[in-house]
Design a protein around this motif. Structure first.
Motif, PDB file in Angstrom:
ATOM      1  N   UNK A   1      28.006 -11.474  55.893  1.00 43.54           N
ATOM      2  CA  UNK A   1      28.565 -10.753  56.768  1.00 43.54           C
ATOM      3  C   UNK A   1      28.075  -9.281  57.091  1.00 43.54           C
ATOM      4  N   UNK A   2      28.331  -8.536  58.222  1.00 40.69           N
ATOM      5  CA  UNK A   2      28.218  -7.165  58.322  1.00 40.69           C
ATOM      6  C   UNK A   2      29.066  -6.510  57.148  1.00 40.69           C
ATOM      7  N   UNK A   3      28.575  -5.133  56.880  1.00 35.91           N
ATOM      8  CA  UNK A   3      29.175  -4.510  55.749  1.00 35.91           C
ATOM      9  C   UNK A   3      29.742  -3.161  56.150  1.00 35.91           C
ATOM     10  N   UNK A   4      30.846  -2.913  55.908  1.00 38.23           N
ATOM     11  CA  UNK A   4      31.553  -1.852  56.211  1.00 38.23           C
ATOM     12  C   UNK A   4      31.915  -1.116  54.806  1.00 38.23           C
ATOM     13  N   UNK A   5      31.968   0.274  54.535  1.00 39.10           N
ATOM     14  CA  UNK A   5      32.332   0.701  53.281  1.00 39.10           C
ATOM     15  C   UNK A   5      33.270   1.744  54.097  1.00 39.10           C
ATOM     16  N   UNK A   6      34.466   1.595  53.631  1.00 42.00           N
ATOM     17  CA  UNK A   6      35.702   2.534  53.798  1.00 42.00           C
ATOM     18  C   UNK A   6      35.838   3.271  52.608  1.00 42.00           C
ATOM     19  N   UNK A   7      35.713   4.670  52.745  1.00 42.77           N
ATOM     20  CA  UNK A   7      35.837   5.600  51.628  1.00 42.77           C
ATOM     21  C   UNK A   7      37.016   6.171  52.118  1.00 42.77           C
ATOM     22  N   UNK A   8      38.065   6.096  51.075  1.00 40.24           N
ATOM     23  CA  UNK A   8      39.433   6.579  51.282  1.00 40.24           C
ATOM     24  C   UNK A   8      39.668   7.913  50.501  1.00 40.24           C
ATOM     25  N   UNK A   9      40.502   8.778  51.007  1.00 41.33           N
ATOM     26  CA  UNK A   9      40.700   9.968  50.653  1.00 41.33           C
ATOM     27  C   UNK A   9      39.416  10.877  50.448  1.00 41.33           C
ATOM     28  N   UNK A  10      38.597  10.809  51.243  1.00 38.96           N
ATOM     29  CA  UNK A  10      37.373  11.638  51.103  1.00 38.96           C
ATOM     30  C   UNK A  10      37.834  13.066  51.557  1.00 38.96           C
ATOM     31  N   UNK A  11      37.154  14.075  50.628  1.00 41.28           N
ATOM     32  CA  UNK A  11      37.482  15.554  50.554  1.00 41.28           C
ATOM     33  C   UNK A  11      36.258  16.165  51.015  1.00 41.28           C
ATOM     34  N   UNK A  12      35.104  15.636  50.851  1.00 38.75           N
ATOM     35  CA  UNK A  12      33.692  16.354  51.009  1.00 38.75           C
ATOM     36  C   UNK A  12      33.536  16.747  52.381  1.00 38.75           C
ATOM     37  N   UNK A  13      32.571  17.685  52.474  1.00 46.11           N
ATOM     38  CA  UNK A  13      31.865  18.023  53.855  1.00 46.11           C
ATOM     39  C   UNK A  13      30.743  16.927  54.066  1.00 46.11           C
ATOM     40  N   UNK A  14      30.427  16.511  55.168  1.00 45.01           N
ATOM     41  CA  UNK A  14      29.284  15.546  55.488  1.00 45.01           C
ATOM     42  C   UNK A  14      28.069  16.210  55.489  1.00 45.01           C
ATOM     43  N   UNK A  15      27.640  16.569  54.506  1.00 44.77           N
ATOM     44  CA  UNK A  15      26.121  17.340  54.564  1.00 44.77           C
ATOM     45  C   UNK A  15      25.131  16.831  53.680  1.00 44.77           C
TER      46      UNK A  15
ATOM     47  N   UNK B   1      32.735   4.538  57.067  1.00 46.64           N
ATOM     48  CA  UNK B   1      33.984   5.297  57.646  1.00 46.64           C
ATOM     49  C   UNK B   1      34.470   6.073  56.495  1.00 46.64           C
ATOM     50  N   UNK B   2      34.528   7.381  56.726  1.00 45.47           N
ATOM     51  CA  UNK B   2      35.301   8.256  55.616  1.00 45.47           C
ATOM     52  C   UNK B   2      36.742   8.723  55.985  1.00 45.47           C
ATOM     53  N   UNK B   3      37.650   8.085  55.251  1.00 46.84           N
ATOM     54  CA  UNK B   3      39.180   8.629  55.459  1.00 46.84           C
ATOM     55  C   UNK B   3      39.623   9.607  54.700  1.00 46.84           C
ATOM     56  N   UNK B   4      40.131  10.848  55.390  1.00 45.46           N
ATOM     57  CA  UNK B   4      40.915  11.898  54.683  1.00 45.46           C
ATOM     58  C   UNK B   4      42.069  11.268  54.201  1.00 45.46           C
ATOM     59  N   UNK B   5      42.810  12.167  53.352  1.00 40.76           N
ATOM     60  CA  UNK B   5      44.032  11.747  52.673  1.00 40.76           C
ATOM     61  C   UNK B   5      45.031  11.623  53.925  1.00 40.76           C
ATOM     62  N   UNK B   6      45.684  10.266  53.956  1.00 34.06           N
ATOM     63  CA  UNK B   6      46.472   9.892  55.096  1.00 34.06           C
ATOM     64  C   UNK B   6      47.814  11.071  55.261  1.00 34.06           C
ATOM     65  N   UNK B   7      48.376  11.478  53.890  1.00 33.17           N
ATOM     66  CA  UNK B   7      49.453  12.362  53.928  1.00 33.17           C
ATOM     67  C   UNK B   7      49.596  13.051  52.819  1.00 33.17           C
TER      68      UNK B   7
ATOM     69  N   UNK C   1      34.421  -3.118  52.502  1.00 33.59           N
ATOM     70  CA  UNK C   1      34.523  -2.589  50.904  1.00 33.59           C
ATOM     71  C   UNK C   1      35.244  -1.185  50.997  1.00 33.59           C
ATOM     72  N   UNK C   2      36.379  -1.375  50.279  1.00 38.33           N
ATOM     73  CA  UNK C   2      37.351  -0.175  50.317  1.00 38.33           C
ATOM     74  C   UNK C   2      37.300   0.685  48.910  1.00 38.33           C
ATOM     75  N   UNK C   3      36.867   1.746  48.742  1.00 42.19           N
ATOM     76  CA  UNK C   3      36.982   2.561  47.637  1.00 42.19           C
ATOM     77  C   UNK C   3      37.318   3.886  47.683  1.00 42.19           C
ATOM     78  N   UNK C   4      37.592   4.698  46.859  1.00 46.64           N
ATOM     79  CA  UNK C   4      38.400   6.137  46.875  1.00 46.64           C
ATOM     80  C   UNK C   4      37.281   7.084  46.569  1.00 46.64           C
ATOM     81  N   UNK C   5      37.602   8.350  47.103  1.00 48.47           N
ATOM     82  CA  UNK C   5      36.830   9.550  46.682  1.00 48.47           C
ATOM     83  C   UNK C   5      35.502   9.764  47.340  1.00 48.47           C
ATOM     84  N   UNK C   6      34.343   9.500  46.647  1.00 49.18           N
ATOM     85  CA  UNK C   6      32.931   9.460  47.386  1.00 49.18           C
ATOM     86  C   UNK C   6      32.229   8.074  46.875  1.00 49.18           C
TER      87      UNK C   6
END
Length: 625
Positions: A169-183, A229-235, A125-130
């Motif tokens: 199925x197994x579930x993966x949440x892909x968070x795109x353009x993630x900018x927060x600190x993992x706390x 998985x938390x992805x930062x901005x790619x570029x 599951x692909x989403x943006x932000x948080x």
């Protein structure tokens, strides 16, 4: 099966209906390997296609798009060799973006989401932000799955969601353009801890609490294996629109690291796709599943796992019979080139090929609960065997007749020259005939039609023998009568030998059938044990998942929900025990029916045996007990 580029598997037509593309279906139908199926879902324009391209090991392939339009329509497919698992195909499914404003059809989105769940072994599951409340609410499709998927065709108004965990199925949440600190609470957290924190339930019973908890409960309940998985901005933002054309040097190192970690995780952890009850899915089965589910949805009905399994079983079992027969026919056709052969050689090859055909059938078949398809294979093989036996007999008969024709060439010439019509000619004729029979018995000793052809030959020669006997003036009338009786005895003796040989061959066929049936019983038992083992493993995985969720609920103070889960697990155990008991009963019935059919076959052969024995008794004038 390796594809250069993706193709559309499920098309969204102009009227909004879904349709499986035949060209893509044909690709899947040719894939005999097990498949790992990874599907990506999410809102449109969130970069889903980029992740799929990376999993395919390519920079481009699935359309990324550079505008606010949703580029992917329907579901696109890319089949590539699995980078880690040998003899396995990785099937990537890129789905139409959810929430497309131009489409404005939430039911259509729910169907796309439902198909992704049903077809995949890993759902991304692909989403943006948080992962905030809005992000989870956007995943409202998960709450609709109970209305979009049925487990059993007979259950009406029954909550079957407890069984979803067995085949989801197994579930993966892909968070795109993630900018927060993992706390969390001022402490460093992992991505998975971040996901579980976002899925944390609220205490209370009000409508707002229920609405807040529902999607979270569904994710926890339906998807036991969850990874984040938390992805930062790619570029830089200005370059995002041309992501697929950028060089690696133009992308952020941290983004590349997460992407690499994501791909490795998918390759290592994604399981082979299985049907309910643990049956391994090949590309061929996946194609038929897609067709079944899409046709069901297009008809306005709800996809049913039980019906899908039954449909797949029918398709696969029919194909399994054909494959088994092809193995048998292929082997026997090669053997046919060596005809004529001794019966034991034909029976031995039949035995081995029949066993091999049964093994081939067993590898592909499943849920042949009453043995219908296995019996069909058996009957077809027996019919083919009879045909090959007939061909072998015809070949043997021709060989024996040709041999006699060659051996009697001289005696035929002597008859023409009147050599046997002189006094003493009968004795000379008998001597020449004895020599022919002696040579024939040596040269045709192993032929299945040797005795029968010799019987017919002796009957034909008896006419000539009588004429020569009556014309021989060296013999008295008394001597002639004695010679006639001797000839009758010799003919009768040969007739008995021919019938005894038929009896021996019938007994050999009966023994071959007995051995084949024993081997079928052994393979049926192994198949049943294998299927039962898969079902138990499936149930154990589901129960382990439920126990983990229950422990988490208790830890977080949700005793009422934990107690409800206890009741659900008790019901789940009861249903599984009942299913296992029913499967054992079905197998017992299958064995009983198979044995019954075997007994019927043997009864027919025994009746033939008795008739031949009676014929021998009648010929010899004595009774054989």
């Amino acid at each position: 099966m390796a594809m250069d580029k993706p193709v559309c598997l499920i098309e969204t037509e102009s009227d909004g209906k879904l349709c499986v593309q035949q060209s893509a279906l044909q690709i899947l139908l040719k894939i005999e390997q097990p498949v790992v199926v990874v599907a990506v879902v999410g809102l449109y324009r969130t970069g889903k296609s980029y992740l799929m391209n990376q999993l395919a090991g390519k920079q481009t392939g699935f359309a990324l798009g550079s505008t606010i339009e949703s580029k992917t329509k329907g579901i696109w497919m890319w089949c590539v060799p699995h980078p880690i698992e040998k003899e396995t195909t990785l099937v990537l499914l890129d789905t139409e973006g959810l929430g497309d404003v131009d489409k404005g059809d939430s039911k259509h989105d729910a169907n796309i989401f439902c198909l992704a769940v049903l077809l995949s072994s890993t759902l991304v599951y692909n989403s943006q932000g948080t992962i905030n409340n809005n992000a989870i609410e956007e995943l409202h499709y998960v709450t609709e799955l109970t209305d979009c998927i049925k487990v059993k065709s007979s259950n009406k108004n029954v909550d079957e969601s407890i069984e979803f965990v067995s085949f989801f199925p197994s579930f993966i949440w892909a968070v795109r353009d993630f900018t927060l600190e993992l706390e969390i609470d001022g402490k460093d957290a992992t991505e998975n801890e971040y996901l579980e924190f976002a899925l944390k339930l609220k205490h209370g019973t009000g409508n707002n609490v229920t609405k807040y908890n529902l999607p979270r409960e569904c994710i926890q309940k339906f998807f036991p294996s969850r990874t984040c998985f938390t992805f930062p901005f790619p570029t830089a933002p200005k370059n995002v629109s041309r992501l697929e054309s950028l060089n690696t040097a133009d992308l952020e190192p941290d983004f590349l690291k997460v992407t690499d970690r994501f791909c490795k995780f998918v390759f290592q952890e994604s399981q082979t796709k299985t049907l309910k009850e643990g049956y391994t899915v090949t590309g061929r089965v996946l194609g038929n599943l897609a067709k079944t589910y899409v046709d069901t949805i297009s008809s306005g009905s709800v996809p049913c796992l039980e019906n899908a399994v039954i449909a797949m079983a029918t398709i696969e079992n029919e194909a399994a019979v054909k494959e088994g027969l092809e193995v048998y026919k292929s082997g026997m056709e090669k053997l046919k080139n060596s005809f004529p052969l001794e019966l034991k050689d034909v029976s031995s090859e039949h035995q081995q090929l029949s066993n091999l055909a049964t093994q081939t059938f067993m590898k592909r078949s499943f849920r042949d609960t009453d043995g219908t398809y296995l019996n069909s294979l058996k009957e077809n093989i027996n019919n083919l065997f009879e045909g090959y036996l007939s061909l072998n007999e015809q070949s043997s008969k021709s060989k024996c007749e040709d041999l006699l024709s060659s051996l009697t060439a001289q005696i035929t010439e002597n008859l023409k020259q009147g050599l046997y019509t002189k006094p003493g000619g009968y004795k000379l004729f008998c001597k020449d005939l004895e020599d022919i029979v002696e040579k024939y018995n040596i040269q045709a000793a192993k032929e299945v039609k040797a005795e029968e052809v010799l019987e017919e030959f002796m009957k034909q020669k008896s006419v000539e023998s009588k004429a020569i006997l009556q014309a021989d003036k060296n013999l008295t009338e008394k001597e002639k009568k004695i010679k006639e009786e001797q000839e009758k005895a010799a003919l009768l003796n040969q007739e008995i030998k021919a019938k005894e040989e038929k009896q021996r061959q019938l007994e050999e066929k009966m023994e071959a059938e007995r051995r084949s049936n024993e081997e079928r019983m052994i393979q049926m038992k192994q198949k049943m044990d294998e299927e039962m083992k898969l079902q138990r493993l499936e149930a154990e995985r589901a129960m382990e998942s439920k126990l983990r969720e229950q422990a988490a609920l208790l830890e977080k103070g949700f005793k009422d929900k934990a107690d409800m889960m206890t009741r659900e697990m008790d019901e789940f155990r009861r249903q599984r025990a009942e299913a296992e008991s029913n499967r054992a009963k079905e197998f017992a019935v299958m064995i009983e029916n198979s044995n019954k059919r075997h007994e019927e076959t043997m009864a027919i052969l025994l009746q033939q045996h008795r008739e031949q024995m009676q014929a021998i008794q009648g010929s010899s004038g004595c009774r054989i007990m």
